[in-house]
Design a protein around this motif. Structure first.
Motif, PDB file in Angstrom:
ATOM      1  N   GLY A   1      -7.096 132.410  41.988  1.00 34.90           N
ATOM      2  CA  GLY A   1      -6.459 131.686  40.894  1.00 34.90           C
ATOM      3  C   GLY A   1      -4.982 131.976  40.759  1.00 34.90           C
ATOM      4  O   GLY A   1      -4.235 131.156  40.206  1.00 34.90           O
ATOM      5  N   ASP A   2      -4.492 133.117  41.253  1.00 33.89           N
ATOM      6  CA  ASP A   2      -3.079 133.473  41.211  1.00 33.89           C
ATOM      7  C   ASP A   2      -2.331 133.019  42.457  1.00 33.89           C
ATOM      8  O   ASP A   2      -1.205 133.453  42.705  1.00 33.89           O
ATOM      9  CB  ASP A   2      -2.920 134.990  41.061  1.00 33.89           C
ATOM     10  CG  ASP A   2      -3.495 135.487  39.746  1.00 33.89           C
ATOM     11  OD1 ASP A   2      -3.458 134.714  38.766  1.00 33.89           O
ATOM     12  OD2 ASP A   2      -3.999 136.624  39.707  1.00 33.89           O
ATOM     13  N   ASN A   3      -2.983 132.146  43.261  1.00 30.79           N
ATOM     14  CA  ASN A   3      -2.388 131.606  44.494  1.00 30.79           C
ATOM     15  C   ASN A   3      -2.106 132.711  45.515  1.00 30.79           C
ATOM     16  O   ASN A   3      -1.180 132.622  46.312  1.00 30.79           O
ATOM     17  CB  ASN A   3      -1.096 130.850  44.173  1.00 30.79           C
ATOM     18  CG  ASN A   3      -0.809 129.746  45.172  1.00 30.79           C
ATOM     19  OD1 ASN A   3      -1.731 129.161  45.752  1.00 30.79           O
ATOM     20  ND2 ASN A   3       0.455 129.444  45.387  1.00 30.79           N
ATOM     21  N   GLU A   4      -2.943 133.742  45.511  1.00 33.13           N
ATOM     22  CA  GLU A   4      -2.794 134.867  46.429  1.00 33.13           C
ATOM     23  C   GLU A   4      -3.783 134.696  47.593  1.00 33.13           C
ATOM     24  O   GLU A   4      -4.939 134.317  47.399  1.00 33.13           O
ATOM     25  CB  GLU A   4      -3.086 136.173  45.685  1.00 33.13           C
ATOM     26  CG  GLU A   4      -2.944 137.431  46.542  1.00 33.13           C
ATOM     27  CD  GLU A   4      -3.308 138.685  45.765  1.00 33.13           C
ATOM     28  OE1 GLU A   4      -3.137 139.784  46.317  1.00 33.13           O
ATOM     29  OE2 GLU A   4      -3.783 138.552  44.628  1.00 33.13           O
ATOM     30  N   PHE A   5      -3.309 134.956  48.835  1.00 29.89           N
ATOM     31  CA  PHE A   5      -4.170 134.837  50.017  1.00 29.89           C
ATOM     32  C   PHE A   5      -5.186 135.982  50.072  1.00 29.89           C
ATOM     33  O   PHE A   5      -4.890 137.107  49.650  1.00 29.89           O
ATOM     34  CB  PHE A   5      -3.331 134.847  51.302  1.00 29.89           C
ATOM     35  CG  PHE A   5      -2.567 133.572  51.525  1.00 29.89           C
ATOM     36  CD1 PHE A   5      -3.231 132.389  51.793  1.00 29.89           C
ATOM     37  CD2 PHE A   5      -1.175 133.564  51.469  1.00 29.89           C
ATOM     38  CE1 PHE A   5      -2.523 131.206  51.994  1.00 29.89           C
ATOM     39  CE2 PHE A   5      -0.468 132.405  51.678  1.00 29.89           C
ATOM     40  CZ  PHE A   5      -1.151 131.217  51.941  1.00 29.89           C
ATOM     41  N   PHE A   6      -6.363 135.661  50.644  1.00 27.42           N
ATOM     42  CA  PHE A   6      -7.343 136.710  50.921  1.00 27.42           C
ATOM     43  C   PHE A   6      -6.760 137.673  51.963  1.00 27.42           C
ATOM     44  O   PHE A   6      -6.806 138.897  51.802  1.00 27.42           O
ATOM     45  CB  PHE A   6      -8.655 136.102  51.417  1.00 27.42           C
ATOM     46  CG  PHE A   6      -9.744 137.108  51.643  1.00 27.42           C
ATOM     47  CD1 PHE A   6     -10.469 137.621  50.587  1.00 27.42           C
ATOM     48  CD2 PHE A   6     -10.032 137.553  52.928  1.00 27.42           C
ATOM     49  CE1 PHE A   6     -11.472 138.553  50.797  1.00 27.42           C
ATOM     50  CE2 PHE A   6     -11.033 138.479  53.148  1.00 27.42           C
ATOM     51  CZ  PHE A   6     -11.757 138.985  52.081  1.00 27.42           C
TER      52      PHE A   6
ATOM     53  N   GLY B   1     -13.539 127.476  45.408  1.00 24.23           N
ATOM     54  CA  GLY B   1     -13.991 126.943  46.684  1.00 24.23           C
ATOM     55  C   GLY B   1     -12.927 127.009  47.758  1.00 24.23           C
ATOM     56  O   GLY B   1     -11.768 127.347  47.518  1.00 24.23           O
ATOM     57  N   LEU B   2     -13.323 126.695  48.976  1.00 28.12           N
ATOM     58  CA  LEU B   2     -12.434 126.772  50.135  1.00 28.12           C
ATOM     59  C   LEU B   2     -11.549 125.544  50.215  1.00 28.12           C
ATOM     60  O   LEU B   2     -11.961 124.434  49.890  1.00 28.12           O
ATOM     61  CB  LEU B   2     -13.265 126.894  51.421  1.00 28.12           C
ATOM     62  CG  LEU B   2     -14.201 128.119  51.508  1.00 28.12           C
ATOM     63  CD1 LEU B   2     -15.036 128.037  52.779  1.00 28.12           C
ATOM     64  CD2 LEU B   2     -13.395 129.402  51.490  1.00 28.12           C
ATOM     65  N   ARG B   3     -10.317 125.751  50.682  1.00 25.11           N
ATOM     66  CA  ARG B   3      -9.401 124.634  50.914  1.00 25.11           C
ATOM     67  C   ARG B   3      -9.372 124.211  52.364  1.00 25.11           C
ATOM     68  O   ARG B   3      -8.785 123.189  52.705  1.00 25.11           O
ATOM     69  CB  ARG B   3      -7.986 125.028  50.462  1.00 25.11           C
ATOM     70  CG  ARG B   3      -7.893 125.386  48.983  1.00 25.11           C
ATOM     71  CD  ARG B   3      -6.464 125.669  48.575  1.00 25.11           C
ATOM     72  NE  ARG B   3      -6.363 126.068  47.167  1.00 25.11           N
ATOM     73  CZ  ARG B   3      -5.225 126.355  46.541  1.00 25.11           C
ATOM     74  NH1 ARG B   3      -4.080 126.296  47.212  1.00 25.11           N
ATOM     75  NH2 ARG B   3      -5.212 126.709  45.263  1.00 25.11           N
ATOM     76  N   ASP B   4      -9.947 125.019  53.240  1.00 28.96           N
ATOM     77  CA  ASP B   4     -10.002 124.705  54.665  1.00 28.96           C
ATOM     78  C   ASP B   4     -11.335 125.223  55.204  1.00 28.96           C
ATOM     79  O   ASP B   4     -11.993 126.076  54.586  1.00 28.96           O
ATOM     80  CB  ASP B   4      -8.825 125.370  55.395  1.00 28.96           C
ATOM     81  CG  ASP B   4      -8.640 124.807  56.806  1.00 28.96           C
ATOM     82  OD1 ASP B   4      -9.352 123.830  57.155  1.00 28.96           O
ATOM     83  OD2 ASP B   4      -7.810 125.351  57.545  1.00 28.96           O
TER      84      ASP B   4
END
Length: 502
Positions: free
Chosen positions: A448-453, A488-491
């Motif tokens: 939610g904070d636009n942070e990558f896994f 959910g996943l974006r790719d």
């Protein structure tokens, strides 16, 4: 004529009529004000003429009384009347607005001056000289009486002329007032007629055509999509009706296409499900001392642009293939499946991973300017753990051991954009080590904070699961990714893990 032009002309006509009548009314109001001012001025002038007559009468009375009695007190009204007559004459000269009135006032002034000089002053001088009888005769029948009668006649003529002017001013004022009242009623009538005409024309030009168009739209909304919309009226509404009819035709066409698409989906559903199962194969048995597992999560729908394969070659080695097509959907899924089958065929024939990529790129040919893929291909000898691999621009696979991690980076470019040519590299998977290959959709998942896994979290999970079975490692990684990104996943995301038992 366009509706906006009709309405503009109607508005201009009404406003022009009101403006013209208003301008005329303004002129008439100004005439009324002028007439009222002149009437008041003439009334004041009449009052001043009456006072002037009184002032001259007071002078004559004083002159006569002094001539007959010789008493000095009679000269006081004579002097007072003289000063009042002079002041009233100046005031009248300033207030009279016609040349005829000015001339009559001038005659009165001349007659008054003549009477005072040749009549009244002469009589007073005779009385002062002691000529009592001569003074009395002059007052009764002489020059003084004649000159005063002439003065009185000229004052009467001035008053008569002033009265005539005042009557004319009053009549003119009445005429102007009547004209102003007529203009008021004309403006009121024009406003009423304009409002009625505007209401009638707006209903005819706007309301009735819009009601007709609404009826047509409701008929189409009720299901009459095959019946065209017809309407007459101003050009703007006719164009609107044409647009609505075009929308009706397009809705009808889309309904037909939707029905065809539904039928096509029903007919091709089995093919799509088969394609998905082929992209995520059922991994069979592997040699003792090894466990393997993999999973694929599609970002949209049921078909992903990722695929993987795990199988045992004729030589007893484990072959691993992970492919990532740019994009996701049925078209990308078919391309991924083609690429996987070509790589599988090459590896089954004994080709090295780099050579398998060369062969596959040659068979795929030109895929277009915006179509490309990445791939990781590896062959692992199960006896000693020696792994030969090739990486075509794919995220580095990770070997997790007790000593740390080893990244298996690219050995050549992406497939489809650059000049082909991939080399084969080697690494060792020791007992207790894990090999993990994945696509970027896994590590580029955002919270939610636009942070990558990110790869660091993945490495940390793999290090904590180094001695576990491959299915448990895969499940733990997927669970963590889905927990990290609740939206959910974006790719598309794929992960494959090989574990060599200790």
């Amino acid at each position: 004529m366009l509706l906006r032009r009709r309405l503009l002309l109607l508005f201009v006509a009404i406003v022009a009529g009101v403006v013209v009548l208003g301008a005329v009314a303004t002129v008439v109001i100004r005439q009324r004000d002028d007439a009222q001012a002149r009437e008041r001025a003439l009334a004041v002038a009449l009052e001043r003429v009456a006072r002037l007559q009184t002032a001259y009468s007071d002078q004559e009375t004083g002159e006569r009384g002094y001539a007959l009695t010789g008493q000095q007190a009679f000269l006081e009204p004579y002097a007072d009347g003289s000063s009042r007559a002079a002041a009233l004459t100046r005031q009248l000269r300033a207030s009279l607005d016609t040349q005829a009135l000015q001339e009559r006032l001038q005659r009165v002034q001349q007659a008054g001056a003549t009477w005072r000089r040749d009549g009244a002053e002469a009589v007073i001088a005779l009385r002062r000289a002691g000529s009592t009888q001569e003074a009395a005769d002059a007052v009764a029948n002489g020059t003084a009486k004649t000159q005063f009668d002439q003065l009185r006649a000229r004052l009467g003529a001035l008053a008569t002329r002033l009265q005539r002017e005042a009557n004319g001013a009053a009549r003119h004022l009445d005429t102007v007032r009547t004209r102003l009242t007529a203009l008021f009623f004309a403006i009121t009538a024009l406003a009423i007629v304009g409002a009625v005409a505007a209401a009638f024309l707006i209903r005819r030009w706007v309301t009735v055509p819009i009601d007709a168009l609404s009826d047509e739209v409701r008929r189409v909304r009720g299901g009459a999509l095959d019946s065209p919309i017809r309407i007459t009226g101003p050009p703007e509404l006719a164009v609107l009706a044409g647009d609505v009819d075009s929308m009706r035709s397009r809705i009808r066409q889309q309904l037909v296409e939707s029905e065809r698409s539904r039928q096509a989906v029903e007919q091709s559903a089995a093919v799509v499900l088969t394609l998905r199962s082929e992209l995520e194969p059922d991994v069979g048995a592997v040699p003792d001392g090894w466990t393997v597992a993999g999973t694929l999560r599609a970002a949209e729908g049921v078909v992903a642009g990722d695929c993987y394969d795990l199988f045992v070659t004729r030589q007893g080695d484990i072959a691993l293939i992970v492919v990532d097509i740019a994009g996701h959907g049925a078209t990308e899924g078919i391309l991924a499946l083609r690429c996987k089958e070509m790589l599988r065929t090459s590896l089954m024939s004994g080709a090295e991973p780099g050579d398998a990529l060369d062969t596959t790129a040659e068979l795929l040919g030109d895929m277009g300017d915006e179509v490309f893929l990445t791939a990781f291909v590896a062959v692992i000898e199960t006896a000693d753990g020696r792994a030969r691999y090739a990486n075509a621009g794919h995220p580095p696979a990770i070997v997790v051991s007790a000593d740390g991690t080893t990244e298996l980076g690219p050995t050549g470019p992406l497939v489809g954009l650059l000049t082909p040519g991939w080399s084969t590299a080697e690494t060792l998977i020791a007992p207790g080590d894990n090999l993990c290959a994945y696509t970027d959709g896994l590590t580029e998942t955002r919270n939610g904070d636009n942070e990558f896994f990110g790869p660091d979290r993945l490495v940390e999970l793999l290090q904590g699961s180094r001695c576990d079975q491959a299915p448990a490692v895969v499940k733990r990684c997927i669970d963590e990714v889905e927990l990290f990104s609740p939206d959910g996943l974006r790719d598309d995301a794929t992960i494959v893990v090989l574990c060599r038992t200790g």
